[in-house]
Scaffold this active site. Structure first.
Site, PDB file in Angstrom:
ATOM      1  N   CYS A  93       0.822  -1.216   0.000  1.00 44.97           N
ATOM      2  CA  CYS A  93       0.000   0.000   0.000  1.00 44.97           C
ATOM      3  C   CYS A  93       0.862   1.275   0.000  1.00 44.97           C
ATOM      4  CB  CYS A  93      -0.979  -0.046   1.157  1.00 44.97           C
ATOM      5  SG  CYS A  93      -2.415   0.990   0.870  1.00 44.97           S
ATOM      6  N   ARG A 127     -12.283   6.527  -1.015  1.00 44.43           N
ATOM      7  CA  ARG A 127     -11.301   5.518  -0.602  1.00 44.43           C
ATOM      8  C   ARG A 127     -11.751   4.146  -1.131  1.00 44.43           C
ATOM      9  NH1 ARG A 127      -7.441   7.174   2.408  1.00 44.43           N
ATOM     10  NH2 ARG A 127      -6.746   5.086   2.965  1.00 44.43           N
ATOM     11  N   HIS A 193      -3.487  -5.632   2.354  1.00 44.94           N
ATOM     12  CA  HIS A 193      -3.140  -5.719   3.786  1.00 44.94           C
ATOM     13  C   HIS A 193      -3.711  -7.029   4.339  1.00 44.94           C
ATOM     14  CE1 HIS A 193      -1.933  -1.486   4.287  1.00 44.94           C
ATOM     15  NE2 HIS A 193      -2.981  -1.126   3.603  1.00 44.94           N
TER      16      HIS A 193
HETATM   17  N1  GLN Z   1      -1.918   6.891   2.297  1.00 41.90           N
HETATM   18  C1  GLN Z   1      -2.058   5.987   1.156  1.00 41.90           C
HETATM   19  C2  GLN Z   1      -3.472   6.029   0.579  1.00 41.90           C
HETATM   20  O1  GLN Z   1      -4.396   6.456   1.242  1.00 41.90           O
HETATM   21  C3  GLN Z   1      -1.729   4.569   1.565  1.00 41.90           C
HETATM   22  C4  GLN Z   1      -2.708   3.985   2.574  1.00 41.90           C
HETATM   23  C5  GLN Z   1      -2.264   2.670   3.144  1.00 41.90           C
HETATM   24  O2  GLN Z   1      -1.084   2.366   3.259  1.00 41.90           O
HETATM   25  N2  GLN Z   1      -3.260   1.828   3.570  1.00 41.90           N
HETATM   26  O3  GLN Z   1      -3.668   5.601  -0.556  1.00 41.90           O
END
Ligand code: GLN
Length: 243
Positions: A93, A127, A193
């Site tokens: 990520c 998101r 993740h």
């Molecule tokens: N900050 C990055 C995003 O929002 C990565 C997020 C994360 O590592 N889960 O895309």
């Protein structure tokens, strides 16, 4: 045989239990009698990436990514050299995004990346969150990888990388082209993740076998008793609605 795992910024890139990936790599070495050293690589540390056999970067929020980015830019040449020399890298990520050319944050700021993976990332309006399942050409049956994603960034691959896999469930790199992750040489990036490796033992062993073969091409990676790991994998498939 002794493997060295460099865990980059464990205090900053540490979202959603991503340190479980380092634990999975470590345990699957110990269970095979392979000595393994986990070396935390922190801000301002004097690092030698090429001494490491595997490098791991976990996920992070934009704020932590920016802190890491400043430090990582001092290490750009060394990191690229290690990747060129075939050091195995797993980046999840936020760590994954930093391996690309740039990450454009929601306020339009470009965080320069290492340029190791031919990709770029731009913050999307929504998101991308939820359980994810992909199919990957790096494995025979079962060829699924399971995980969880939560990212605002949408990643677009260039021609010099292959996707880690194709999305069956979830959004993947950008929710548009059904790709997930990116791979070049022994560098693996993904949005999964979970943490990823404990319930994807075949990916853990792929990374270990790449690292071991770089030190001794004849080194055999003995099989392990993986009933529990595959039960976890199958449970994740059921929860994601694919079986
Ligand atoms: N900050 C990055 C995003 O929002 C990565 C997020 C994360 O590592 N889960 O895309």
């Amino acid at each position: 045989m002794n493997l060295i795992i460099g865990h980059l910024y464990p205090d900053l890139l540490n979202l959603y239990g991503d340190r479980g990936n380092v634990i999975a790599l470590e345990k699957r070495c110990h269970w095979r009698g392979i000595d393994v050293t986990v070396r935390p690589l922190l801000i301002d540390d004097d690092w030698s990436f090429t001494d490491c056999d595997i490098l791991f970067l976990g996920g992070g929020q934009d704020r932590e990514q920016e802190i890491v980015w400043r430090d990582l830019m001092h290490q750009k040449a060394a990191f690229r050299e290690a990747a060129e020399e075939g050091v195995v890298v797993l980046a999840v990520c936020g760590g994954y995004q930093l391996l690309g050319h740039y990450y454009r944050t929601p306020d339009g700021k470009d965080i320069e990346g290492l340029g190791i993976l031919d990709l770029h990332t731009v913050a999307g309006k929504e998101r991308l969150i939820g359980n994810a399942v992909i199919t990957s050409p790096f494995f025979d049956e079962p060829n699924t990888l399971v995980g969880f994603e939560n990212h605002g960034g949408k990643t677009y691959l260039g021609s010099a990388v292959r996707p880690l896999g194709q999305v069956m469930v979830g959004q993947g790199n950008n929710g548009e082209d059904a790709t997930e992750g990116a791979v070049v040489k022994n560098v693996f990036g993904t949005y999964l993740h979970g943490s990823l490796l404990p319930k994807n033992p075949h990916l853990t062993d792929l990374l270990l076998s790449r690292a071991l073969k770089r030190k001794d091409p004849t080194y055999p990676l003995a099989p392990l008793e993986d009933t529990l790991e595959w039960q976890a994998h199958e449970a994740a498939l059921r929860i994601a609605g694919t079986s």
